[in-house]
Design a protein around this motif. Structure first.
Motif, PDB file in Angstrom:
ATOM      1  N   ALA A  54      -4.483   2.861   1.522  1.00  0.00           N
ATOM      2  CA  ALA A  54      -5.431   1.924   2.141  1.00  0.00           C
ATOM      3  C   ALA A  54      -6.312   1.299   1.068  1.00  0.00           C
ATOM      4  O   ALA A  54      -6.463   1.835  -0.037  1.00  0.00           O
ATOM      5  CB  ALA A  54      -6.295   2.661   3.168  1.00  0.00           C
ATOM      6  N   VAL A  55      -6.878   0.146   1.418  1.00  0.00           N
ATOM      7  CA  VAL A  55      -7.896  -0.486   0.577  1.00  0.00           C
ATOM      8  C   VAL A  55      -9.230  -0.365   1.308  1.00  0.00           C
ATOM      9  O   VAL A  55      -9.239  -0.212   2.530  1.00  0.00           O
ATOM     10  CB  VAL A  55      -7.559  -1.978   0.322  1.00  0.00           C
ATOM     11  CG1 VAL A  55      -6.342  -2.118  -0.548  1.00  0.00           C
ATOM     12  CG2 VAL A  55      -7.404  -2.774   1.614  1.00  0.00           C
TER      13      VAL A  55
ATOM     14  N   GLN B 147       0.818  -1.227   0.000  1.00  0.00           N
ATOM     15  CA  GLN B 147       0.000   0.000   0.000  1.00  0.00           C
ATOM     16  C   GLN B 147       0.844   1.266   0.000  1.00  0.00           C
ATOM     17  O   GLN B 147       0.344   2.339  -0.306  1.00  0.00           O
ATOM     18  CB  GLN B 147      -0.990  -0.012   1.185  1.00  0.00           C
ATOM     19  CG  GLN B 147      -0.396   0.107   2.577  1.00  0.00           C
ATOM     20  CD  GLN B 147       0.058  -1.232   3.150  1.00  0.00           C
ATOM     21  OE1 GLN B 147       0.550  -2.090   2.435  1.00  0.00           O
ATOM     22  NE2 GLN B 147      -0.066  -1.383   4.456  1.00  0.00           N
TER      23      GLN B 147
ATOM     24  N   GLU C 169     -13.129   4.678   0.199  1.00  0.00           N
ATOM     25  CA  GLU C 169     -14.019   4.651   1.366  1.00  0.00           C
ATOM     26  C   GLU C 169     -15.136   3.613   1.170  1.00  0.00           C
ATOM     27  O   GLU C 169     -16.068   3.809   0.379  1.00  0.00           O
ATOM     28  CB  GLU C 169     -14.630   6.035   1.668  1.00  0.00           C
ATOM     29  CG  GLU C 169     -13.634   7.020   2.233  1.00  0.00           C
ATOM     30  CD  GLU C 169     -13.077   6.594   3.601  1.00  0.00           C
ATOM     31  OE1 GLU C 169     -13.779   5.947   4.380  1.00  0.00           O
ATOM     32  OE2 GLU C 169     -11.893   6.896   3.851  1.00  0.00           O
ATOM     33  N   SER C 170     -15.026   2.537   1.945  1.00  0.00           N
ATOM     34  CA  SER C 170     -15.914   1.383   1.739  1.00  0.00           C
ATOM     35  C   SER C 170     -17.409   1.726   1.826  1.00  0.00           C
ATOM     36  O   SER C 170     -18.212   1.224   1.028  1.00  0.00           O
ATOM     37  CB  SER C 170     -15.566   0.284   2.744  1.00  0.00           C
ATOM     38  OG  SER C 170     -15.612   0.776   4.065  1.00  0.00           O
TER      39      SER C 170
HETATM   40  N1  LIG Z   1     -12.427   4.396   6.189  1.00  0.00           N
HETATM   41  C1  LIG Z   1     -11.737   3.573   5.225  1.00  0.00           C
HETATM   42  C2  LIG Z   1     -10.670   2.789   5.965  1.00  0.00           C
HETATM   43  C3  LIG Z   1      -9.729   2.086   5.007  1.00  0.00           C
HETATM   44  C4  LIG Z   1      -8.696   1.292   5.767  1.00  0.00           C
HETATM   45  O1  LIG Z   1      -8.161   1.736   6.829  1.00  0.00           O
HETATM   46  N2  LIG Z   1      -8.377   0.111   5.239  1.00  0.00           N
HETATM   47  C5  LIG Z   1      -7.418  -0.739   5.895  1.00  0.00           C
HETATM   48  C6  LIG Z   1      -7.805  -2.196   5.750  1.00  0.00           C
HETATM   49  S1  LIG Z   1      -9.342  -2.547   6.540  1.00  0.00           S
HETATM   50  C7  LIG Z   1      -6.062  -0.554   5.230  1.00  0.00           C
HETATM   51  O2  LIG Z   1      -5.962  -0.563   4.022  1.00  0.00           O
HETATM   52  N3  LIG Z   1      -5.007  -0.366   6.041  1.00  0.00           N
HETATM   53  C8  LIG Z   1      -3.708  -0.103   5.505  1.00  0.00           C
HETATM   54  C9  LIG Z   1      -2.613  -0.579   6.420  1.00  0.00           C
HETATM   55  O3  LIG Z   1      -2.857  -1.492   7.221  1.00  0.00           O
HETATM   56  O4  LIG Z   1      -1.504  -0.036   6.307  1.00  0.00           O
HETATM   57  C10 LIG Z   1     -12.737   2.645   4.531  1.00  0.00           C
HETATM   58  O5  LIG Z   1     -13.773   2.315   5.122  1.00  0.00           O
HETATM   59  O6  LIG Z   1     -12.500   2.287   3.357  1.00  0.00           O
END
Ligand SMILES: N[C@@H](CCC(=O)N[C@@H](CS)C(=O)NCC(=O)O)C(=O)O
Length: 267
Positions: A52-53, A39, A65-66
């Protein structure tokens, strides 16, 4: 065509996969290995500067943003609808989905305190320090520092468990009206929480709702009985990863349940 940038165990990405499965939308899968740090690579930062995903690209249009992605998918792909058509019904769904970011933060708290801490526990102090010192956001960095130091005894965990209790209490009340959070129909409100519950279950923490909230327990079992649960969530979790979660979480089960009971009494 729709492209989904996601990761196998990421709970936010799983939210979007459930919506895609429920609506039977085909997608091109682009997996990002968060454990390896994909990422943060320039080619992914060009896709999402937030590192982020999930992200989707649909007919050349980009979204992150999910919760927003799920609403977009529900608007762009009409059938089956995952929100009521009337304004009040849609607002009620939104009241639930609005809470998801705060609950996602609690899931992150528990995962760091239980799993990531266990992963780092036998590493030298400088390796542990390097893990949180590399986090650019100061508040998140401090959160990691405390959680790696104190684990499930941290006040941050107590606060997260208190927020879970408030969520379960509200869900228990809503589920008196019907099988799903907004009544008779399965909606985006339900979808938003399924992967969060699954993560807590994977961390041996399902006792925190099963001991106190019977309707919430039945609701989660209903969610797990839907085909989308297997295809969009369970099938994505590598078996060794699931076994690892169980192994590191089992010794903490009683402490988490005790701390949850304390949070319940304090509220
Ligand atoms: N508010 C964002 C949060 C996205 C998020 O934090 N995704 C996490 C996975 S659930 C991620 O990619 N984290 C990156 C990391 O661990 O460095 C959403 O709902 O899409």
């Amino acid at each position: 065509m729709l492209t989904l940038f996601h990761a196998d165990t990421a709970v936010c990405a799983a939210k979007v996969r459930v919506t895609l499965a429920e609506k039977n939308i085909p997608f091109e899968s682009r997996m990002i290995d968060l454990g390896r740090g994909d990422q943060f690579k320039p080619e992914y930062l060009a896709v999402n500067p937030n590192a982020a995903v999930p992200v989707i690209i649909h007919d050349g249009k980009w979204l992150n943003e999910s919760t927003v992605i799920n609403e977009y998918l529900d608007d762009a792909f009409a059938n089956p609808p995952l929100r009521p058509s009337d304004a009040y019904g849609r607002a009620r769904v939104h009241l639930w989905t609005k809470r998801e970011d705060s609950i996602h933060d609690c899931i992150n708290t528990m995962t760091v305190a239980v799993v990531f801490r266990a992963d780092l526990l036998d590493k030298p102090p400088e390796v542990r320090r390097a893990r949180y010192e590399s986090i650019p956001d100061a508040a998140k960095r401090e959160k990691w520092r405390q959680l790696l130091e104190l684990g499930v005894d941290s006040p941050i965990v107590g606060e997260a468990l208190g927020r879970f209790n408030k969520l379960f209490r509200d869900m228990e009340q809503a589920l008196a009206e019907g099988p799903w959070l907004c009544g008779e129909a399965f909606t985006l409100a339900d979808i938003g929480f399924i992967s969060f519950f699954y993560r807590m279950e994977a961390m041996e923490a399902k006792g925190i709702w099963e001991k106190h909230y019977p309707r919430v327990t039945d609701w989660f079992n209903r969610c797990k009985a839907r085909p989308s649960f297997r295809t969009a969530i369970a099938d994505y979790i590598p078996a060794p990863r699931a076994a690892h979660f169980t192994r590191v979480s089992e010794p903490l089960r009683e402490t988490i349940e005790r701390r949850f009971d304390e949070a319940m009494q304090a509220s």
